[in-house]
Design a protein around this motif. Structure first.
Motif, PDB file in Angstrom:
ATOM      1  N   SER A 107       1.977   6.951   7.170  1.00 59.45           N
ATOM      2  CA  SER A 107       1.373   6.444   5.938  1.00 59.45           C
ATOM      3  C   SER A 107       2.152   6.904   4.710  1.00 59.45           C
ATOM      4  CB  SER A 107      -0.086   6.894   5.844  1.00 59.45           C
ATOM      5  OG  SER A 107      -0.858   6.338   6.897  1.00 59.45           O
ATOM      6  N   LYS A 108       2.577   8.164   4.700  1.00 63.65           N
ATOM      7  CA  LYS A 108       3.385   8.669   3.587  1.00 63.65           C
ATOM      8  C   LYS A 108       4.709   7.921   3.472  1.00 63.65           C
ATOM      9  CE  LYS A 108       3.959  13.045   2.968  1.00 63.65           C
ATOM     10  NZ  LYS A 108       4.228  14.477   3.259  1.00 63.65           N
ATOM     11  N   LEU A 109       5.347   7.665   4.601  1.00 63.06           N
ATOM     12  CA  LEU A 109       6.630   6.958   4.585  1.00 63.06           C
ATOM     13  C   LEU A 109       6.477   5.513   4.130  1.00 63.06           C
ATOM     14  CD1 LEU A 109       8.323   8.269   7.859  1.00 63.06           C
ATOM     15  CD2 LEU A 109       9.126   8.624   5.522  1.00 63.06           C
ATOM     16  N   LEU A 110       5.380   4.880   4.527  1.00 57.48           N
ATOM     17  CA  LEU A 110       5.159   3.484   4.127  1.00 57.48           C
ATOM     18  C   LEU A 110       5.028   3.366   2.613  1.00 57.48           C
ATOM     19  CD1 LEU A 110       2.676   2.327   6.906  1.00 57.48           C
ATOM     20  CD2 LEU A 110       5.047   1.586   6.619  1.00 57.48           C
ATOM     21  N   GLU A 116       5.763  -2.073  -4.188  1.00 57.75           N
ATOM     22  CA  GLU A 116       4.867  -1.239  -4.992  1.00 57.75           C
ATOM     23  C   GLU A 116       3.457  -1.820  -5.014  1.00 57.75           C
ATOM     24  OE1 GLU A 116       4.657   0.684  -9.503  1.00 57.75           O
ATOM     25  OE2 GLU A 116       6.356  -0.571  -8.894  1.00 57.75           O
ATOM     26  N   GLY A 117       2.495  -0.933  -4.881  1.00 61.31           N
ATOM     27  CA  GLY A 117       1.095  -1.333  -4.992  1.00 61.31           C
ATOM     28  C   GLY A 117       0.378  -1.469  -3.671  1.00 61.31           C
ATOM     29  N   LEU A 118       1.105  -1.503  -2.572  1.00 62.52           N
ATOM     30  CA  LEU A 118       0.482  -1.608  -1.249  1.00 62.52           C
ATOM     31  C   LEU A 118       0.221  -0.199  -0.725  1.00 62.52           C
ATOM     32  CD1 LEU A 118       2.734  -4.483   0.125  1.00 62.52           C
ATOM     33  CD2 LEU A 118       0.355  -4.681  -0.633  1.00 62.52           C
ATOM     34  N   SER A 119      -1.035   0.157  -0.596  1.00 64.42           N
ATOM     35  CA  SER A 119      -1.332   1.569  -0.341  1.00 64.42           C
ATOM     36  C   SER A 119      -2.399   1.827   0.717  1.00 64.42           C
ATOM     37  CB  SER A 119      -1.778   2.230  -1.654  1.00 64.42           C
ATOM     38  OG  SER A 119      -2.917   1.574  -2.185  1.00 64.42           O
ATOM     39  N   LYS A 120      -2.936   0.771   1.324  1.00 64.81           N
ATOM     40  CA  LYS A 120      -3.958   0.956   2.358  1.00 64.81           C
ATOM     41  C   LYS A 120      -3.527   0.179   3.597  1.00 64.81           C
ATOM     42  CE  LYS A 120      -8.354   2.492   3.056  1.00 64.81           C
ATOM     43  NZ  LYS A 120      -8.913   3.791   2.650  1.00 64.81           N
ATOM     44  N   PHE A 121      -3.628   0.827   4.781  1.00 72.00           N
ATOM     45  CA  PHE A 121      -2.975   0.280   5.967  1.00 72.00           C
ATOM     46  C   PHE A 121      -3.926   0.115   7.151  1.00 72.00           C
ATOM     47  CE2 PHE A 121       0.117   3.330   3.922  1.00 72.00           C
ATOM     48  CZ  PHE A 121       0.670   2.365   3.089  1.00 72.00           C
ATOM     49  N   PHE A 122      -3.749  -1.000   7.843  1.00 67.37           N
ATOM     50  CA  PHE A 122      -4.422  -1.228   9.120  1.00 67.37           C
ATOM     51  C   PHE A 122      -3.335  -1.527  10.138  1.00 67.37           C
ATOM     52  CE2 PHE A 122      -6.386  -3.793  12.412  1.00 67.37           C
ATOM     53  CZ  PHE A 122      -7.573  -3.128  12.653  1.00 67.37           C
ATOM     54  N   PHE A 123      -3.299  -0.730  11.215  1.00 67.56           N
ATOM     55  CA  PHE A 123      -2.239  -0.864  12.221  1.00 67.56           C
ATOM     56  C   PHE A 123      -2.723  -1.713  13.397  1.00 67.56           C
ATOM     57  CE2 PHE A 123      -1.454   3.238  10.096  1.00 67.56           C
ATOM     58  CZ  PHE A 123      -0.172   2.993   9.614  1.00 67.56           C
TER      59      PHE A 123
END
Length: 470
Positions: A107-110, A116-123
């Motif tokens: 998550s930190k690397l992503l 810019e602005g994309l900060s929440k992730f679903f894998f």
């Protein structure tokens, strides 16, 4: 160590079966994708290294399309393999409700590499599942139902993603497979404009038409786009297109979903293709190169604004393998290796070299109607006649079982030691980002060698040159 040296160390008959038995069992008991089963005769691949794969007879093939445009790091990167081993020893599985160090590290690397602005992730475990997640998130967030997709697009093979796929692979699922809430608009295709306009005098009419659709369709949640269309021809939009589309989406409260399954991870000379235009989507979907395909992993990334909505609204999505540690560890290693090897810049630096080679190929062969691309992502489009732009084959030929000319050329190339992805009437050239100029020369020279098969059937009034372009 070369691939053939590696092959020599493999135990003879290590699976207790002959190559013939392995291929026969595969053909009899597995489905070959996107093809008539009677025509499927797979060869056995036993090894791979860097830009090459090796068959059971020890023959090497230059992998000129990174398998399915996914092995951006090339084959057998030691750091990625080691990450898989270490994760298997440390923690092979944890359900999605738990935090893991690998999940936090990725998550930190992503945050470093995504637009810019994309900060929440679903894998997820594939690009098609990531698109399914994007559709559900867009509909939950907006409270609207319709997704606008484009023709000449591919977004996956599951029910929702194939419904949003504009190319004819959707046809087998229709009428029910189209799905409710999917409407199609024109793709960006300056070579064969679907609305018969000419750039730049068109004023980017294809984007204006999408605005027309939004105004005349109720309930539009999102527009999904491949920033550069992939399998359907590596269609590169004019520079004005995405800033215009971003403005349209913002004006009408429509989310922009960027499907970067194929264009992400340095493929186009930027970390993500949207970076070429300085436009950030609301949702970005990617897969393939995120682990260089060593392990199946997909990603659906959203803005913080979307994420904040779900603080007090139920997030109605999930699956057993979401954030699977074994899929995340190789992604961490892949990002570190891309940074260490400076592969994003390398793809950008090699782009003019590839472009010059392919344009020289076009000058030589009357059957080439167009070459286009960015970074190390290119298409060579074959036509019967350059004036009419008539292709040698259509998708209707494909589903009728008529052999495509590009497939015949690809078969000749494979017999000569180069694998290349062919689709309907064009080739996709997308080698591993570690490829050398010498290997690029070899792949293009092999294509050059067999384009006579198309030139012979071409009606364009150009005399084919006989000199080599290598």
């Amino acid at each position: 160590m070369s691939p053939t040296d590696t092959l020599a160390t493999l135990p003879e008959n290590m699976h207790g079966m002959t190559t013939e038995e392995i291929c026969d069992l595969t053909r009899k008991h597995n489905y070959g994708t996107w093809r008539f089963q009677k025509a499927w005769n797979p060869i056995q691949i036993v090894d791979a290294q860097d830009c090459y794969i090796v068959d059971a007879n020890g023959k090497r093939y230059l992998d000129f399309s990174s398998q399915l445009m996914c092995m951006n790091l090339g084959h057998k990167n030691p750091a990625v393999i080691e990450a898989i081993k270490q994760q298997a020893e440390e923690l092979p599985y944890a359900m999605p409700g738990y935090a893991t160090a690998t999940r936090a590290e990725l998550s930190k690397l992503l945050l470093e590499v995504l637009p810019e602005g994309l900060s929440k992730f679903f894998f997820t475990t594939s690009g098609t599942e990531a698109n399914e997640a994007a559709f559900k998130i867009a509909r939950m967030y907006t409270g609207k139902s319709k997704i606008i997709a484009r023709y000449r697009s591919y977004h996956g093979s599951t029910t929702g993603s194939i419904a949003a796929t504009g190319d004819p692979r959707r046809w087998a699922m229709e009428p029910g497979g189209k799905g409710p809430g999917i409407v199609f608009g024109p793709e960006v295709n300056c070579y064969r404009c679907p609305i018969k306009h000419t750039y730049p005098s068109c004023g980017i009419a294809c984007a204006d038409y999408l605005e027309h659709m939004v105004r005349n369709e109720s309930d539009v949640a999102a527009i999904i786009v491949e920033p550069i269309v992939g399998t359907n021809g590596v269609l590169v939009p004019p520079d004005e297109y995405f800033p215009r589309l971003r403005k349209i989406c913002d004006e009408y409260g429509v989310l922009m979903i960027a499907d970067e399954v194929m264009t992400g991870w340095g493929r186009t000379g930027k970390w993500f293709a949207m970076d070429h235009w300085g436009v950030a989507p609301d949702i970005l979907v990617t897969a393939k190169g995120i682990t260089s395909a060593y392990v199946p992993l997909g990603l659906c990334a959203t803005t913080q604004k979307i994420a904040d909505f779900f603080i007090d609204h139920y997030f109605a999505h999930g699956h057993t393998y979401e954030a699977h540690p074994m899929t995340l560890a190789p992604a961490v290693a892949t990002i570190h290796e891309m940074q260490r090897l400076n592969l994003v810049d390398r793809a950008a630096e090699l782009a003019p070299y590839v472009e010059a080679k392919l344009k020289a190929l076009k000058e030589k062969h009357p059957s080439i109607g167009d070459v286009r691309g960015k970074g190390l992502f290119w298409a060579v489009d074959l036509v019967k006649n350059r004036d009419t732009k008539e292709p040698f084959n259509t998708y209707a030929d494909k589903i009728a079982g008529i052999p495509a000319l590009v497939d015949q050329i690809a078969a000749k190339m494979m017999a000569d030691g180069v694998t290349i992805q062919s689709w309907v009437s064009h080739f996709v050239i997308a080698p591993p980002l570690i490829i050398t100029k010498e290997e690029l020369d070899h792949g293009i020279a092999t294509l050059d060698r067999y384009l006579y098969l198309a030139d012979e059937k071409c009606t364009t009034g150009i005399t084919p040159q006989l000199t080599s372009i290598s």
